[in-house]
Design an enzyme around this catalytic site. Structure first.
Site, PDB file in Angstrom:
ATOM      1  N   TYR A  28      20.027 -19.576  -4.521  1.00 24.72           N
ATOM      2  CA  TYR A  28      19.781 -19.389  -3.583  1.00 24.72           C
ATOM      3  C   TYR A  28      18.267 -19.919  -4.005  1.00 24.72           C
ATOM      4  CZ  TYR A  28      18.174 -15.889  -6.023  1.00 24.72           C
ATOM      5  OH  TYR A  28      17.833 -14.645  -7.146  1.00 24.72           O
TER       6      TYR A  28
ATOM      7  N   SER B 210      12.690 -14.226 -12.223  1.00 24.81           N
ATOM      8  CA  SER B 210      14.113 -15.170 -12.352  1.00 24.81           C
ATOM      9  C   SER B 210      15.076 -14.777 -10.965  1.00 24.81           C
ATOM     10  CB  SER B 210      15.232 -14.532 -13.685  1.00 24.81           C
ATOM     11  OG  SER B 210      15.626 -13.649 -12.734  1.00 24.81           O
ATOM     12  N   LYS B 211      15.730 -16.238 -10.947  1.00 21.36           N
ATOM     13  CA  LYS B 211      16.847 -15.893 -10.039  1.00 21.36           C
ATOM     14  C   LYS B 211      17.312 -14.315  -9.650  1.00 21.36           C
ATOM     15  CE  LYS B 211      17.537 -21.372  -9.739  1.00 21.36           C
ATOM     16  NZ  LYS B 211      19.194 -22.333  -8.983  1.00 21.36           N
ATOM     17  N   ARG B 212      17.881 -13.958 -11.037  1.00 24.12           N
ATOM     18  CA  ARG B 212      18.848 -13.194 -10.524  1.00 24.12           C
ATOM     19  C   ARG B 212      17.140 -11.486  -9.847  1.00 24.12           C
ATOM     20  NH1 ARG B 212      20.133 -15.268 -14.711  1.00 24.12           N
ATOM     21  NH2 ARG B 212      18.536 -14.034 -15.625  1.00 24.12           N
TER      22      ARG B 212
END
Ligand code: GLU
Length: 482
Positions: A15, A253-255
């Protein structure tokens, strides 16, 4: 039209992260401010990790934020295509030209040879000094190339002496000695460019004048400048933006759950709220915190961007977000809140006459559209949901005041806030009651909740018929229990 050309070049591998959204935003603001061009380019050369769904997620997030691009996918432009995977012949042509001009070369070293050299290096130096490609093919020519279809990579001839630097619009002067670099792989023989090469070829072909991106790319910039020069062009300006740090000051982070634009949309944030917050996350303009899109365009400047990491602060975000929600006209909030009501299992007709007045009663207390949907729920739900705490307040002791309040309400016209309040005051005096004796019971009967906007506002929005029906239901329940 000014000559400023900026771009946002996400890799579609998940995303859209709020850091990416902020990069897009700063570029967009700069293009708007200078009358320049904002380009979207999809860097999808990581074939294994790039997905269609991620491309769509990027479009959706940018659409939702209202960050429209002047050139790129969907809108086209003179320098397309805008997906890197559709540009492979362009990279090939540049790579071959660099080889012809002696600025790059074909390297036929195999993986086994390189692995062996790496191991030998490690035996000699331990982990202390990083392995660098030893330049076996650097000075070879076409005559040395093996016959047939032998795989190779294109490598840039990086000068051994000297240094490369630039004046970063955010970070100031940065310089790296060429000794720290190696002959970078630009492209493999499959024709898929590595990031630095694809990026520079595209920035060159697309006439980019300023590259603004996350400061995790500072490390790539010297090599990119060398590639620009090898291609016979001067590098553009660079602005490297500080990372967004989470509440423990670690890179978000992306997480991270709070990391995706999509999450804010789902939580019912309004785009202007998130944009304003992201703009201010790492960029300051005096003490101004709450800014409209137009004000952001007017004031944005690279000189206001901080050098160091920008701390994400959920409380500040909520504050900025709520401010933007409250600025919106009631009917716009109402329309935007409908999908959130639907998610609660509440189908409200867009033209329901209660809708906008209901929103008006709660808008000052809501932070998100989801809050709005929650706060107006009982106006529309039949019967209203009775929450546990509220249920306890409907005790037998409130039966008498409820009955009396019901009788007063039934006889009252017009059913509007001020007039109701006057009538209730007179009734309290006549009955010798205080607010405490009845108000909470009435509130719970009408809404199923212990906290609502002012009682008379709620009554006006509900209307007489519903108020009476709900009072009757509460009375009947108490009678049945008693
Ligand atoms: N595709 C790169 C990324 O998403 C782009 C970096 C750049 O803007 O040059 O990090």
């Amino acid at each position: 039209m000014s000559s400023v050309r900026v771009r946002f070049a996400p890799s579609p591998t998940g995303y859209l992260h709020i850091g990416g959204a902020r990069t897009a935003l700063y570029n967009w603001l700069w293009a708007k401010k200078t009358g320049g061009t904002f380009i979207l380019r999809i860097e999808d050369t990581d074939v294994a990790r790039s997905t269609e769904a991620s491309v769509q997620a990027i479009f959706d997030a940018l659409d939702w934020l209202g960050l429209d691009w002047d050139e790129g996918p969907r809108v086209g432009g003179a320098d397309g295509p805008y997906f890197q995977r559709e540009r492979l012949p362009i990279y090939r042509a540049h790579a071959d030209r660099l080889v012809e001009e002696g600025r790059a070369y074909r390297c036929y070293a195999t993986k086994a040879e390189l692995d062996e050299a790496r191991r030998a290096h490690e035996r000699e130096h331990g982990g202390k000094r990083g392995f660098k490609y030893p330049g076996w093919w650097r000075d070879k020519t076409e005559r040395d190339w093996p016959a047939g279809d032998v795989p190779f990579v294109y490598r840039l001839k990086v000068p051994h002496e000297g240094a490369t630097g630039w004046d970063d619009l955010v970070k100031g002067t940065i310089e790296i000695g060429h000794r720290e670099l190696q002959d970078e792989v630009l492209m493999r023989s499959d024709g898929i460019p590595l990031y630095n090469f694809g990026c520079v070829v595209d920035d060159l072909e697309m006439g980019i004048t300023l590259v603004a991106r996350g400061d995790d790319h500072v490390i790539n910039t010297p090599m990119q400048i060398l590639i620009w020069r090898a291609l016979g062009a001067e590098a553009p300006a660079f602005a490297h933006l500080p990372m967004i740090l989470d509440e423990r000051r670690k890179k978000m982070s992306k997480r991270d759950d709070a990391g995706s634009v999509e999450v804010y949309r789902e939580r019912g944030f309004v785009p202007d709220g998130l944009l304003n917050y992201l703009a201010r996350l790492g960029w300051s303009h005096g003490d101004d915190e709450l800014l409209t899109r137009e004000e952001l365009i007017e004031r944005f400047d690279w000189s206001g961007v901080g050098k160091e990491g920008a701390g994400y602060d959920e409380k500040k975000l909520a504050h900025v977000q709520a401010h933007h929600l409250r600025r919106m006209p009631g009917d716009v909030i109402a329309a935007a809140a409908l999908p959130f009501a639907e998610a609660r299992g509440l189908a409200i007709a867009p033209d329901d006459p209660r809708l906008v007045p209901a929103v008006e009663t709660v808008r000052q207390r809501a932070v998100t559209l989801a809050d709005v949907a929650n706060m107006i729920d009982y106006y529309f739900r039949e019967p209203p949901e009775l929450d546990e705490k509220a249920a306890k307040q409907l005790a037998p002791s409130v039966l008498a005041p409820l009955r009396s309040f019901r009788a007063l309400t039934a006889g009252h016209e017009p059913f509007e806030r001020v007039s109701l309040e006057d009538a209730v005051k007179a009734w309290m005096e006549a009955e010798g009651l205080t607010f405490k004796d009845y108000a909470q019971a009435v509130r719970v009967a009408l809404s199923g909740r212990t906290a609502t906007p002012g009682l008379f506002e709620v009554m006006e929005v509900l209307g007489k018929t519903r108020c009476l029906a709900r009072l009757d239901a509460a009375i009947a329940k108490l009678e049945a229990e008693g």
